[in-house]
Design a protein around this motif. Structure first.
Motif, PDB file in Angstrom:
ATOM      1  N   TYR A 187      -7.375  -1.941  -1.370  1.00 38.88           N
ATOM      2  CA  TYR A 187      -6.530  -2.892  -1.346  1.00 38.88           C
ATOM      3  C   TYR A 187      -4.908  -2.833  -0.913  1.00 38.88           C
ATOM      4  CZ  TYR A 187     -10.104  -5.695  -4.038  1.00 38.88           C
ATOM      5  OH  TYR A 187     -11.489  -5.889  -4.640  1.00 38.88           O
ATOM      6  N   THR A 188      -4.654  -1.587  -1.719  1.00 38.98           N
ATOM      7  CA  THR A 188      -2.870  -1.717  -0.731  1.00 38.98           C
ATOM      8  C   THR A 188      -2.805  -1.504   0.760  1.00 38.98           C
ATOM      9  OG1 THR A 188      -3.019   0.900  -0.491  1.00 38.98           O
ATOM     10  CG2 THR A 188      -2.827  -0.389  -3.013  1.00 38.98           C
ATOM     11  N   MET A 189      -3.410  -1.015   0.819  1.00 39.35           N
ATOM     12  CA  MET A 189      -3.170  -0.745   2.726  1.00 39.35           C
ATOM     13  C   MET A 189      -3.631  -1.523   3.936  1.00 39.35           C
ATOM     14  SD  MET A 189      -5.314   3.449   3.192  1.00 39.35           S
ATOM     15  CE  MET A 189      -5.028   4.300   2.560  1.00 39.35           C
ATOM     16  N   VAL A 190      -4.848  -2.552   2.678  1.00 33.77           N
ATOM     17  CA  VAL A 190      -5.124  -4.113   3.916  1.00 33.77           C
ATOM     18  C   VAL A 190      -3.783  -5.317   3.163  1.00 33.77           C
ATOM     19  CG1 VAL A 190      -6.293  -6.225   3.778  1.00 33.77           C
ATOM     20  CG2 VAL A 190      -7.282  -3.432   3.840  1.00 33.77           C
ATOM     21  N   SER A 191      -3.338  -5.039   2.387  1.00 32.35           N
ATOM     22  CA  SER A 191      -2.146  -5.775   1.998  1.00 32.35           C
ATOM     23  C   SER A 191      -1.210  -5.799   2.543  1.00 32.35           C
ATOM     24  CB  SER A 191      -1.615  -5.639   0.613  1.00 32.35           C
ATOM     25  OG  SER A 191      -0.917  -4.704   0.221  1.00 32.35           O
ATOM     26  N   ASN A 192      -0.860  -4.556   3.132  1.00 32.18           N
ATOM     27  CA  ASN A 192       0.561  -3.493   4.415  1.00 32.18           C
ATOM     28  C   ASN A 192      -0.066  -4.713   5.807  1.00 32.18           C
ATOM     29  OD1 ASN A 192       1.193  -2.177   2.799  1.00 32.18           O
ATOM     30  ND2 ASN A 192       0.467  -0.118   3.918  1.00 32.18           N
ATOM     31  N   PHE A 193      -1.664  -5.202   6.184  1.00 29.39           N
ATOM     32  CA  PHE A 193      -1.611  -6.353   7.613  1.00 29.39           C
ATOM     33  C   PHE A 193      -1.840  -7.210   7.368  1.00 29.39           C
ATOM     34  CE2 PHE A 193      -2.495  -1.341   8.495  1.00 29.39           C
ATOM     35  CZ  PHE A 193      -1.995  -1.150   9.643  1.00 29.39           C
ATOM     36  N   LYS A 249       2.203   2.774   0.806  1.00 31.40           N
ATOM     37  CA  LYS A 249       1.668   4.063   1.468  1.00 31.40           C
ATOM     38  C   LYS A 249       0.668   3.639   2.360  1.00 31.40           C
ATOM     39  CE  LYS A 249       3.764   7.097  -1.542  1.00 31.40           C
ATOM     40  NZ  LYS A 249       3.708   7.932  -2.629  1.00 31.40           N
ATOM     41  N   PRO A 250       0.088   4.344   3.691  1.00 32.09           N
ATOM     42  CA  PRO A 250       1.316   4.947   4.457  1.00 32.09           C
ATOM     43  C   PRO A 250       2.197   4.595   5.377  1.00 32.09           C
ATOM     44  CG  PRO A 250      -0.787   4.773   4.810  1.00 32.09           C
ATOM     45  CD  PRO A 250      -1.631   4.267   4.060  1.00 32.09           C
ATOM     46  N   ASP A 251       2.467   3.249   5.383  1.00 34.94           N
ATOM     47  CA  ASP A 251       3.420   2.300   6.303  1.00 34.94           C
ATOM     48  C   ASP A 251       4.926   3.410   6.321  1.00 34.94           C
ATOM     49  OD1 ASP A 251       5.055   0.553   6.993  1.00 34.94           O
ATOM     50  OD2 ASP A 251       3.979  -1.008   6.922  1.00 34.94           O
ATOM     51  N   ALA A 252       5.023   3.548   7.246  1.00 36.07           N
ATOM     52  CA  ALA A 252       5.922   4.719   7.969  1.00 36.07           C
ATOM     53  C   ALA A 252       7.849   3.565   7.036  1.00 36.07           C
ATOM     54  CB  ALA A 252       6.535   4.002   9.520  1.00 36.07           C
ATOM     55  N   TYR A 279       8.386   5.875   3.894  1.00 31.75           N
ATOM     56  CA  TYR A 279       8.687   6.827   3.708  1.00 31.75           C
ATOM     57  C   TYR A 279      10.320   6.698   4.787  1.00 31.75           C
ATOM     58  CZ  TYR A 279       4.196   7.821   3.040  1.00 31.75           C
ATOM     59  OH  TYR A 279       3.095   7.931   2.558  1.00 31.75           O
ATOM     60  N   ARG A 280      11.085   5.581   5.590  1.00 30.56           N
ATOM     61  CA  ARG A 280      12.266   5.648   5.919  1.00 30.56           C
ATOM     62  C   ARG A 280      12.721   4.816   4.981  1.00 30.56           C
ATOM     63  NH1 ARG A 280       8.942   2.232  10.064  1.00 30.56           N
ATOM     64  NH2 ARG A 280       9.002   3.525  12.020  1.00 30.56           N
ATOM     65  N   HIS A 281      12.156   4.083   3.828  1.00 30.43           N
ATOM     66  CA  HIS A 281      13.248   3.961   2.816  1.00 30.43           C
ATOM     67  C   HIS A 281      13.286   4.589   1.487  1.00 30.43           C
ATOM     68  CE1 HIS A 281      14.408   1.134  -0.464  1.00 30.43           C
ATOM     69  NE2 HIS A 281      13.662   1.713  -1.492  1.00 30.43           N
ATOM     70  N   ALA A 282      13.111   5.544   2.126  1.00 25.84           N
ATOM     71  CA  ALA A 282      13.012   7.192   0.757  1.00 25.84           C
ATOM     72  C   ALA A 282      14.308   7.860   1.461  1.00 25.84           C
ATOM     73  CB  ALA A 282      11.982   7.724   1.034  1.00 25.84           C
ATOM     74  N   GLN A 333      -0.161  12.432   5.307  1.00 25.33           N
ATOM     75  CA  GLN A 333      -0.049  12.049   7.045  1.00 25.33           C
ATOM     76  C   GLN A 333       0.725  10.800   7.796  1.00 25.33           C
ATOM     77  OE1 GLN A 333      -3.890  10.699   8.798  1.00 25.33           O
ATOM     78  NE2 GLN A 333      -4.883  11.765   7.352  1.00 25.33           N
ATOM     79  N   GLY A 334       1.544   9.672   6.408  1.00 29.67           N
ATOM     80  CA  GLY A 334       2.135   9.190   6.536  1.00 29.67           C
ATOM     81  C   GLY A 334       3.359   9.313   6.674  1.00 29.67           C
ATOM     82  N   SER A 335       3.790  10.439   5.783  1.00 27.45           N
ATOM     83  CA  SER A 335       4.987  11.368   5.788  1.00 27.45           C
ATOM     84  C   SER A 335       5.080  11.432   7.132  1.00 27.45           C
ATOM     85  CB  SER A 335       5.320  12.458   4.782  1.00 27.45           C
ATOM     86  OG  SER A 335       4.410  13.140   4.960  1.00 27.45           O
ATOM     87  N   MET A 336       4.281  12.801   7.652  1.00 23.07           N
ATOM     88  CA  MET A 336       4.688  12.872   9.053  1.00 23.07           C
ATOM     89  C   MET A 336       4.627  12.536  10.311  1.00 23.07           C
ATOM     90  SD  MET A 336       1.651  16.545   8.207  1.00 23.07           S
ATOM     91  CE  MET A 336       2.173  16.611  10.308  1.00 23.07           C
ATOM     92  N   HIS A 337       4.294  11.185  10.091  1.00 26.22           N
ATOM     93  CA  HIS A 337       4.164   9.997  10.958  1.00 26.22           C
ATOM     94  C   HIS A 337       5.690   9.147  11.048  1.00 26.22           C
ATOM     95  CE1 HIS A 337       3.286   6.797  13.572  1.00 26.22           C
ATOM     96  NE2 HIS A 337       3.795   5.969  12.999  1.00 26.22           N
ATOM     97  N   ALA A 338       5.921   9.691  10.237  1.00 29.09           N
ATOM     98  CA  ALA A 338       7.326   8.022   9.684  1.00 29.09           C
ATOM     99  C   ALA A 338       8.614   9.686  10.764  1.00 29.09           C
ATOM    100  CB  ALA A 338       7.674   8.103   8.571  1.00 29.09           C
TER     101      ALA A 338
END
Length: 229
Positions: A52-58, A156-159, A162-165, A187-192
């Motif tokens: 649900y969290t990942m789908v909601s991002n899109f 997460k794992p939207d970049a 991590y940019r916000h952090a 993976q998300g943190s590394m991608h960012a």
């Protein structure tokens, strides 16, 4: 890429399953339903909540993680033909406010903070969840603050989270080490652009399609050692 401790200025850490043990939530579920369905419902609840969290991002359908979690639990129960009252469901969810830290967490993070590093929680959990987590687990002394997905309404794992952090901690992405148990979070943190540290307490398998973590450790004690503190 291999881990470079000399580049680390700030540390961010995931919450559930990384700092605190969510086993109490599973126990609360098991006390409310029969043993025959408990494990399969628990597994479906967890996977559906993350989906649900990942789908909601899109799909621009953000709601706080606590509400996402409630929806995932309701659907998982219904899918197994289990009917619980709203009050019982809220009792199960409330276990998220009363979770114990893993035994290595405070000791390992004390070594890190004593060496001068600031440590921030970076979590999908909404602010009320994180506030109760820190208080119940008595982690105030080893944390400089919490950063919630709710602040930018993306998970997460939207970049972007991590940019916000990086913006909140006033630290360049490449100078942050992010420590997490869930592989998608590493993976998300590394991608960012962060250094990704996988805390693998259960001897789990890394996702084969993904680049290897910058560092894999079993405990926060080991992470402190890798930092050289």
């Amino acid at each position: 890429m291999s881990f470079d401790p000399t580049a680390v200025e700030t540390i961010t850490v995931d919450s559930y399953g990384t700092l605190v043990d969510p086993a109490a939530v599973e126990t609360a579920l098991e006390t409310a339903i029969d043993a025959e369905h408990a494990q399969s419902i628990s597994d479906q609840w967890r996977s559906r909540s993350l989906m649900y969290t990942m789908v909601s991002n899109f799909t621009d359908s953000y709601q706080p993680f606590y509400d996402m979690n409630r929806d995932a639990l309701r659907v998982s129960l219904a899918d197994h033909g289990v009917d619980l009252s709203s009050a019982t469901i809220e009792d199960i969810l409330s276990a998220y406010h009363d979770l114990d830290p893993f035994e290595d967490v405070r000791r390992g993070l004390e070594a890190v903070t004593d060496a001068g590093y600031e440590v921030f929680v970076l979590s999908n959990g909404n602010p009320a969840m994180l506030e109760s987590m820190v208080e119940t687990a008595a982690l105030e002394s080893v944390l400089s603050g919490t950063i919630s997905a709710h602040e930018i309404r993306t998970f997460k794992p939207d970049a972007d989270i991590y940019r916000h952090a990086a913006a909140q901690t006033e630290t360049p992405l490449e100078s942050i080490a992010h420590v997490a148990g869930p592989t998608f979070d590493v993976q998300g943190s590394m991608h960012a652009g962060m250094q990704g540290v996988w805390i693998n307490r259960t001897d789990g398998l890394w996702d084969p399609f993904a680049a290897e973590p910058d560092l894999t450790v079993e405990t926060f004690d080991e992470f402190a050692t890798e930092l050289g503190v």
